[in-house]
Design a protein around this motif. Structure first.
Motif, PDB file in Angstrom:
ATOM      1  N   LYS A 127      -6.898  82.048 -52.080  1.00 35.05           N
ATOM      2  CA  LYS A 127      -5.925  80.971 -51.824  1.00 35.05           C
ATOM      3  C   LYS A 127      -5.893  80.612 -50.343  1.00 35.05           C
ATOM      4  O   LYS A 127      -5.660  79.453 -49.989  1.00 35.05           O
ATOM      5  CB  LYS A 127      -4.543  81.365 -52.342  1.00 35.05           C
ATOM      6  N   ASN A 128      -6.161  81.596 -49.505  1.00 32.29           N
ATOM      7  CA  ASN A 128      -6.266  81.294 -48.065  1.00 32.29           C
ATOM      8  C   ASN A 128      -7.392  80.281 -47.851  1.00 32.29           C
ATOM      9  O   ASN A 128      -7.210  79.237 -47.219  1.00 32.29           O
ATOM     10  CB  ASN A 128      -6.563  82.605 -47.304  1.00 32.29           C
ATOM     11  N   ALA A 129      -8.539  80.536 -48.454  1.00 30.77           N
ATOM     12  CA  ALA A 129      -9.696  79.627 -48.301  1.00 30.77           C
ATOM     13  C   ALA A 129      -9.383  78.255 -48.915  1.00 30.77           C
ATOM     14  O   ALA A 129      -9.696  77.206 -48.327  1.00 30.77           O
ATOM     15  CB  ALA A 129     -10.912  80.237 -48.969  1.00 30.77           C
ATOM     16  N   THR A 130      -8.729  78.257 -50.069  1.00 34.34           N
ATOM     17  CA  THR A 130      -8.370  76.975 -50.709  1.00 34.34           C
ATOM     18  C   THR A 130      -7.435  76.178 -49.825  1.00 34.34           C
ATOM     19  O   THR A 130      -7.626  74.982 -49.593  1.00 34.34           O
ATOM     20  CB  THR A 130      -7.687  77.240 -52.067  1.00 34.34           C
ATOM     21  N   LEU A 131      -6.427  76.849 -49.269  1.00 36.92           N
ATOM     22  CA  LEU A 131      -5.469  76.133 -48.413  1.00 36.92           C
ATOM     23  C   LEU A 131      -6.145  75.617 -47.151  1.00 36.92           C
ATOM     24  O   LEU A 131      -5.897  74.483 -46.717  1.00 36.92           O
ATOM     25  CB  LEU A 131      -4.284  77.044 -48.065  1.00 36.92           C
ATOM     26  N   CYS A 132      -7.045  76.402 -46.579  1.00 40.84           N
ATOM     27  CA  CYS A 132      -7.754  75.931 -45.374  1.00 40.84           C
ATOM     28  C   CYS A 132      -8.545  74.663 -45.691  1.00 40.84           C
ATOM     29  O   CYS A 132      -8.552  73.713 -44.905  1.00 40.84           O
ATOM     30  CB  CYS A 132      -8.683  77.027 -44.846  1.00 40.84           C
ATOM     31  N   ARG A 133      -9.167  74.631 -46.871  1.00 41.99           N
ATOM     32  CA  ARG A 133      -9.928  73.418 -47.257  1.00 41.99           C
ATOM     33  C   ARG A 133      -8.986  72.217 -47.398  1.00 41.99           C
ATOM     34  O   ARG A 133      -9.326  71.081 -47.082  1.00 41.99           O
ATOM     35  CB  ARG A 133     -10.664  73.644 -48.581  1.00 41.99           C
ATOM     36  N   ALA A 134      -7.772  72.486 -47.845  1.00 37.95           N
ATOM     37  CA  ALA A 134      -6.841  71.380 -48.136  1.00 37.95           C
ATOM     38  C   ALA A 134      -6.426  70.617 -46.881  1.00 37.95           C
ATOM     39  O   ALA A 134      -6.039  69.447 -46.954  1.00 37.95           O
ATOM     40  CB  ALA A 134      -5.601  71.914 -48.859  1.00 37.95           C
ATOM     41  N   PHE A 135      -6.544  71.267 -45.716  1.00 32.13           N
ATOM     42  CA  PHE A 135      -6.132  70.577 -44.482  1.00 32.13           C
ATOM     43  C   PHE A 135      -7.014  69.366 -44.197  1.00 32.13           C
ATOM     44  O   PHE A 135      -6.601  68.450 -43.477  1.00 32.13           O
ATOM     45  CB  PHE A 135      -6.164  71.550 -43.286  1.00 32.13           C
ATOM     46  N   SER A 136      -8.226  69.373 -44.777  1.00 32.67           N
ATOM     47  CA  SER A 136      -9.109  68.211 -44.514  1.00 32.67           C
ATOM     48  C   SER A 136      -9.538  67.534 -45.813  1.00 32.67           C
ATOM     49  O   SER A 136     -10.498  66.773 -45.824  1.00 32.67           O
ATOM     50  CB  SER A 136     -10.355  68.687 -43.756  1.00 32.67           C
ATOM     51  N   ALA A 137      -8.804  67.813 -46.905  1.00 33.97           N
ATOM     52  CA  ALA A 137      -9.190  67.231 -48.197  1.00 33.97           C
ATOM     53  C   ALA A 137      -8.291  66.046 -48.556  1.00 33.97           C
ATOM     54  O   ALA A 137      -7.125  66.001 -48.165  1.00 33.97           O
ATOM     55  CB  ALA A 137      -9.057  68.285 -49.295  1.00 33.97           C
ATOM     56  N   PRO A 138      -8.848  65.068 -49.297  1.00 32.96           N
ATOM     57  CA  PRO A 138      -7.995  63.976 -49.777  1.00 32.96           C
ATOM     58  C   PRO A 138      -6.993  64.513 -50.804  1.00 32.96           C
ATOM     59  O   PRO A 138      -7.307  65.433 -51.563  1.00 32.96           O
ATOM     60  CB  PRO A 138      -8.972  63.016 -50.459  1.00 32.96           C
ATOM     61  N   THR A 139      -5.788  63.958 -50.814  1.00 33.58           N
ATOM     62  CA  THR A 139      -4.758  64.469 -51.734  1.00 33.58           C
ATOM     63  C   THR A 139      -5.179  64.274 -53.189  1.00 33.58           C
ATOM     64  O   THR A 139      -4.768  65.029 -54.058  1.00 33.58           O
ATOM     65  CB  THR A 139      -3.409  63.750 -51.516  1.00 33.58           C
ATOM     66  N   GLU A 140      -6.020  63.275 -53.419  1.00 36.99           N
ATOM     67  CA  GLU A 140      -6.504  63.024 -54.796  1.00 36.99           C
ATOM     68  C   GLU A 140      -7.258  64.260 -55.306  1.00 36.99           C
ATOM     69  O   GLU A 140      -7.173  64.618 -56.466  1.00 36.99           O
ATOM     70  CB  GLU A 140      -7.429  61.791 -54.761  1.00 36.99           C
ATOM     71  N   GLN A 141      -7.972  64.901 -54.383  1.00 39.86           N
ATOM     72  CA  GLN A 141      -8.770  66.075 -54.786  1.00 39.86           C
ATOM     73  C   GLN A 141      -7.951  67.361 -54.689  1.00 39.86           C
ATOM     74  O   GLN A 141      -8.171  68.299 -55.455  1.00 39.86           O
ATOM     75  CB  GLN A 141     -10.003  66.197 -53.893  1.00 39.86           C
ATOM     76  N   MET A 142      -7.039  67.407 -53.716  1.00 36.17           N
ATOM     77  CA  MET A 142      -6.238  68.632 -53.520  1.00 36.17           C
ATOM     78  C   MET A 142      -4.794  68.217 -53.233  1.00 36.17           C
ATOM     79  O   MET A 142      -4.402  68.045 -52.086  1.00 36.17           O
ATOM     80  CB  MET A 142      -6.796  69.478 -52.363  1.00 36.17           C
ATOM     81  N   THR A 191      -5.086  78.786 -37.113  1.00 34.89           N
ATOM     82  CA  THR A 191      -5.438  77.648 -36.250  1.00 34.89           C
ATOM     83  C   THR A 191      -5.053  76.330 -36.903  1.00 34.89           C
ATOM     84  O   THR A 191      -4.438  75.458 -36.278  1.00 34.89           O
ATOM     85  CB  THR A 191      -6.955  77.660 -35.978  1.00 34.89           C
ATOM     86  N   LEU A 192      -5.366  76.189 -38.188  1.00 30.60           N
ATOM     87  CA  LEU A 192      -5.074  74.934 -38.915  1.00 30.60           C
ATOM     88  C   LEU A 192      -3.572  74.669 -38.966  1.00 30.60           C
ATOM     89  O   LEU A 192      -3.110  73.549 -38.729  1.00 30.60           O
ATOM     90  CB  LEU A 192      -5.664  74.992 -40.316  1.00 30.60           C
ATOM     91  N   ALA A 193      -2.811  75.713 -39.253  1.00 28.96           N
ATOM     92  CA  ALA A 193      -1.354  75.541 -39.324  1.00 28.96           C
ATOM     93  C   ALA A 193      -0.797  75.168 -37.952  1.00 28.96           C
ATOM     94  O   ALA A 193       0.025  74.252 -37.825  1.00 28.96           O
ATOM     95  CB  ALA A 193      -0.705  76.828 -39.845  1.00 28.96           C
ATOM     96  N   ALA A 194      -1.287  75.841 -36.915  1.00 27.92           N
ATOM     97  CA  ALA A 194      -0.787  75.548 -35.555  1.00 27.92           C
ATOM     98  C   ALA A 194      -1.125  74.110 -35.155  1.00 27.92           C
ATOM     99  O   ALA A 194      -0.279  73.365 -34.647  1.00 27.92           O
ATOM    100  CB  ALA A 194      -1.405  76.533 -34.571  1.00 27.92           C
ATOM    101  N   GLU A 195      -2.338  73.672 -35.452  1.00 31.54           N
ATOM    102  CA  GLU A 195      -2.740  72.289 -35.111  1.00 31.54           C
ATOM    103  C   GLU A 195      -1.865  71.268 -35.833  1.00 31.54           C
ATOM    104  O   GLU A 195      -1.586  70.194 -35.314  1.00 31.54           O
ATOM    105  CB  GLU A 195      -4.201  72.058 -35.501  1.00 31.54           C
TER     106      GLU A 195
END
Ligand SMILES: O=C(O)[C@H](O)[C@@H](O)[C@H](O)[C@H](O)COP(=O)(O)O
Length: 235
Positions: A202-217, A5-9
């Motif tokens: 890594k799936n969970a980490t990447l999903c979090r990255a869609f809404s994380a600041p680049t400074e943190q991820m 879903t995140l990738a498609a959005e």
């Protein structure tokens, strides 16, 4: 939300493989096709691949692909600042996984043995005429780092930006080991940008990255088209 879903959005092409070996094969075919297109259009293809452990399977498959390696220039997206003979060396890993490709291709090492900053400036001079690269293949750490661009790193925003003047920089892993990394000006301007990850963590980490600041991820900075994501479960 799921990675699908995140990738498609976000408009990111996502390829989900049933297992790491089938992802390795699919990814290596995708890369080989892109290299062949680049050679056909411009007479040369320029490739940068990630280090770490995950890439080994697809690099071994890539070494078996019918690519005209004499027309390919290869480098790494980052390197531990150690000689190729060191077990931690990404260049050593690459040479073990792609012996026939590296015997024919133009090879641009990141480690030169002077110092991380001097080596980075030597790489910068050598890689500038290569830009834009044709294919970049990234990995991701479970902290959301990409290449050797780590959370909370000095000048991270500049190092991640596509318009930055710095093409290659010294870096430091969280364990303080010295690294060298290509920057967003190189990695995020490539014609084909691929991120390959496997496993639930890594799936969970990447999903979090869609809404994380680049400074943190830092990987969050890469999650825009034309990036394509390849994912497989761990088993
Ligand atoms: O030098 C490195 O370690 C890599 O370039 C690094 O950025 C890697 O892509 C991630 O740390 C994932 O590493 P694994 O594939 O080993 O999980």
């Amino acid at each position: 939300m799921s990675l699908q879903t995140l990738a498609a959005e976000r408009g990111l092409q996502l390829t989900v493989a049933s297992n790491p070996q089938s992802m390795a094969w699919t990814l290596s075919r995708h890369i080989a096709d892109a290299l062949a297109d680049a050679i056909g259009q411009r007479g040369i293809a320029r490739l940068a691949v990630s280090g770490g452990r995950s890439p080994e399977a697809f690099l071994r498959c890539l070494d078996e692909q019918p690519v005209d390696w004499a027309q390919v220039a290869i480098t790494l997206v980052d390197e531990r600042w150690v000689p190729e003979s060191d077990a931690a060396s990404n260049a050593g890993m690459l040479r073990r996984c792609m012996p026939s490709a590296l015997a024919k291709a133009t090879w641009l090492p990141l480690f030169r043995g002077a110092s991380p900053s001097l080596d980075a400036s030597l790489v910068e001079q050598a890689i500038a005429p290569w830009l834009p690269l044709d294919v970049v293949v990234l990995g991701m750490g479970n902290d959301g780092h990409c290449a050797s661009l780590f959370p909370g790193q000095d000048n991270l925003e500049k190092l991640l930006s596509t318009g930055g003047k710095v093409l290659c920089a010294p870096s430091q892993a969280p364990d303080l080991s010295p690294r060298i990394t290509l920057t967003g000006a190189v990695l995020r301007t490539a014609r084909l940008q691929l991120l390959a990850i496997s496993g639930e963590d890594k799936n969970a980490t990447l999903c979090r990255a869609f809404s994380a600041p680049t400074e943190q991820m830092p990987v969050a900075a890469f999650l825009t088209p034309p990036l394509q994501v390849f994912y497989s479960s761990d088993y």
